[in-house]
Write a protein that holds these residues in place. Structure first.
Motif, short mmCIF file in Angstrom:
data_model
loop_
_atom_site.label_atom_id
_atom_site.label_comp_id
_atom_site.label_asym_id
_atom_site.label_seq_id
_atom_site.Cartn_x
_atom_site.Cartn_y
_atom_site.Cartn_z
N UNK A 97 0.82 -1.20 0.00
CA UNK A 97 0.00 0.00 0.00
C UNK A 97 0.86 1.26 0.00
N UNK A 98 0.28 2.35 -0.46
CA UNK A 98 0.89 3.68 -0.33
C UNK A 98 0.23 4.47 0.79
N UNK A 99 -0.66 3.83 1.55
CA UNK A 99 -1.36 4.53 2.62
C UNK A 99 -0.39 5.01 3.69
N UNK A 100 -0.75 6.13 4.31
CA UNK A 100 0.01 6.64 5.46
C UNK A 100 -0.74 6.44 6.77
N UNK A 101 -1.98 5.95 6.66
CA UNK A 101 -2.77 5.69 7.87
C UNK A 101 -3.64 4.46 7.64
N UNK A 102 -3.50 3.50 8.53
CA UNK A 102 -4.37 2.33 8.55
C UNK A 102 -5.16 2.33 9.85
N UNK A 103 -6.39 1.89 9.78
CA UNK A 103 -7.20 1.68 10.99
C UNK A 103 -7.67 0.23 10.97
N UNK A 104 -7.23 -0.52 11.97
CA UNK A 104 -7.57 -1.93 12.07
C UNK A 104 -8.43 -2.15 13.30
N UNK A 114 -9.42 -0.14 7.43
CA UNK A 114 -9.62 1.06 6.63
C UNK A 114 -8.26 1.70 6.35
N UNK A 115 -8.15 2.36 5.21
CA UNK A 115 -6.88 3.00 4.84
C UNK A 115 -7.17 4.25 4.03
N UNK A 116 -6.18 5.18 3.98
CA UNK A 116 -6.35 6.40 3.21
C UNK A 116 -5.80 6.26 1.79
N UNK A 117 -5.52 5.02 1.39
CA UNK A 117 -5.12 4.70 0.02
C UNK A 117 -5.41 3.22 -0.20
N UNK A 118 -5.48 2.79 -1.46
CA UNK A 118 -5.79 1.38 -1.71
C UNK A 118 -4.76 0.44 -1.07
N UNK A 119 -5.24 -0.72 -0.64
CA UNK A 119 -4.37 -1.77 -0.09
C UNK A 119 -4.60 -3.03 -0.92
N UNK A 120 -3.51 -3.74 -1.18
CA UNK A 120 -3.58 -4.98 -1.95
C UNK A 120 -2.95 -6.10 -1.13
N UNK A 121 -3.53 -7.29 -1.18
CA UNK A 121 -2.92 -8.42 -0.43
C UNK A 121 -1.50 -8.68 -0.89
N UNK A 144 -2.54 2.94 12.75
CA UNK A 144 -1.17 2.66 12.35
C UNK A 144 -0.69 3.75 11.41
N UNK A 145 0.32 4.49 11.82
CA UNK A 145 0.92 5.54 10.99
C UNK A 145 2.04 4.93 10.15
N UNK A 146 2.05 5.25 8.85
CA UNK A 146 3.00 4.65 7.92
C UNK A 146 3.75 5.73 7.15
N UNK A 147 4.96 5.45 6.69
CA UNK A 147 5.69 6.41 5.87
C UNK A 147 5.05 6.53 4.48
N UNK A 148 5.35 7.61 3.81
CA UNK A 148 4.82 7.82 2.46
C UNK A 148 5.45 6.84 1.48
N UNK A 149 4.73 6.63 0.37
CA UNK A 149 5.26 5.78 -0.69
C UNK A 149 4.77 4.35 -0.60
#
Length: 371
Positions: free
Chosen positions: A55-62, A148-155, A123-128
């Motif tokens: 993912x390129x997300x910078x925020x995940x909510x699990x 939930x994420x602020x960008x698409x996530x792929x398995x 979960x805070x994540x780095x960019x990219x």
């Protein structure tokens, strides 16, 4: 709501509950063949189970619903950890306050269940673009509710050969603090293996349904760490142990005729090296508010076939020698953790290794090299 099934690695079954998905490390047909509450408890603790995504997300909510296990009369156990690994490096550790509570009376075996509510992990994540793994608590049942994420996530597909490992609570991870600190996870990450951890606390008892589960699970590598639990429960005598291990291996070979298998004997455990089981609770320790164990067996019973760890190692080595199987190897558990190691890294409760010792065992297992 996100369908989380495609993101889960390390589980053999995902049960749909009223709240979400419950990872299981034994399939339903195997669970149905025993009414042992200990096994039903530990196989649903997701040791080695993780969510993996790109993912390129910078925020995940699990959203998760943990079930906390507490022992009557003992200090409260710390909340389980969710270890976040980004591009192979540990990035963050989170806990999920609240949830269900399972109160266990170690003296009577009685359980009391108190329902609770889900918690959201942020979960805070780095960019990219990056690979993200969330390793679930190894000793705390966890229902996966939503992601939930602020960008698409792929398995993220599993990387590396699949390693199926079966063992006792030590393989399960007791009493390591974090899920990425259990020795099978340490070894798998060092060796680049896709781990399926069938370490089952108190339950490495040569059950045929476990052998059939391993038989039916795709694997490039298999290891079996056997012995301590049959001593803990004073379950078998020397006469029965060898044939039971042969039968366990025969069943696995039915599904894995050409898969390398390591048969691993117990690590050093001073109280049971020459004293048979059963294993008892240290009542003096309980009175002081700590959990510890003692050997309650009679050393004289060894002459009548009772099992000690010394005897178990002899039998397991004999099994490997008799089978003449070039893809079956014997690993002496004392090479992973021996008497000299116990001088500097003692077992805190006389039975289970701490995180530092788990790391030592995992590093040594990985260093064994090709199978």
């Amino acid at each position: 709501m996100t369908d989380l099934r495609a993101f889960v690695l390390g589980a053999l079954e995902l049960e749909r509950t009223d709240r979400g998905l419950m990872p299981h490390r034994l399939p339903a047909w195997a669970r149905a063949q025993t009414d042992d509450p200990q096994l039903h408890l530990v196989e649903a603790q997701p040791a080695g189970v993780r969510l993996a995504m790109r993912t390129a997300a910078t925020r995940l909510e699990l959203d998760v619903l943990p079930t906390k296990r507490q022992y009557a009369g003992a200090p409260a156990r710390p909340d389980g950890s969710y270890d976040v690994v980004v591009d192979g490096e540990l990035a963050e550790r989170l806990t999920a306050p609240g949830g269900n509570v399972l109160l266990v009376d170690m003296m009577t075996g009685a359980n009391t269940f108190e329902p609770g509510e889900p918690t959201t992990l942020v979960i805070a994540l780095p960019a990219g673009e990056k690979d993200v793994e969330v390793w679930l608590p190894h000793d705390e049942q966890t229902e996966l509710v939503d992601l939930r994420a602020d960008a698409p996530v792929a398995p993220l597909p599993a990387a590396g050969p699949r390693w199926v490992h079966h063992g006792s609570s030590i393989s399960h991870g007791s009493i390591a603090t974090y899920p990425t600190e259990t020795w099978p996870v340490v070894a798998a990450r060092l060796a680049g293996l896709d781990l399926v951890n069938l370490g089952l606390g108190g339950s490495a008892l040569l059950d045929p349904f476990v052998a059939r589960t391993i038989r039916d699970t795709p694997a490039a590598l298999i290891s079996l760490k056997l012995g301590i639990n049959v001593v803990n429960q004073d379950l078998l005598r020397r006469r029965a142990l060898g044939p039971a291990v042969h039968g366990f291996l025969d069943t696995i070979r039915d599904g894995h005729p050409s898969t390398p298998i390591r048969l691993v004997s117990p690590i050093f455990c001073g109280m049971h090296e020459s004293v048979p089981g059963p294993t008892g609770v240290d009542m003096a320790g309980m009175a002081e508010g700590r959990v510890a164990f003692v050997a309650d067996g009679d050393p004289a019973a060894v002459a009548r076939g009772a099992l000690t760890l010394e005897v178990v190692r002899e039998v397991l080595a004999e099994v490997v020698e008799r089978r003449h199987d070039p893809l079956l190897s014997y690993v002496d558990g004392l090479a992973l953790y021996g008497a000299a190691d116990a001088e500097t890294l003692p077992l805190p409760d006389n039975l289970h290794p701490d995180s530092a010792t788990h790391r030592l065992i995992g590093e040594r297992f990985a260093a064994l090299g090709d199978w």
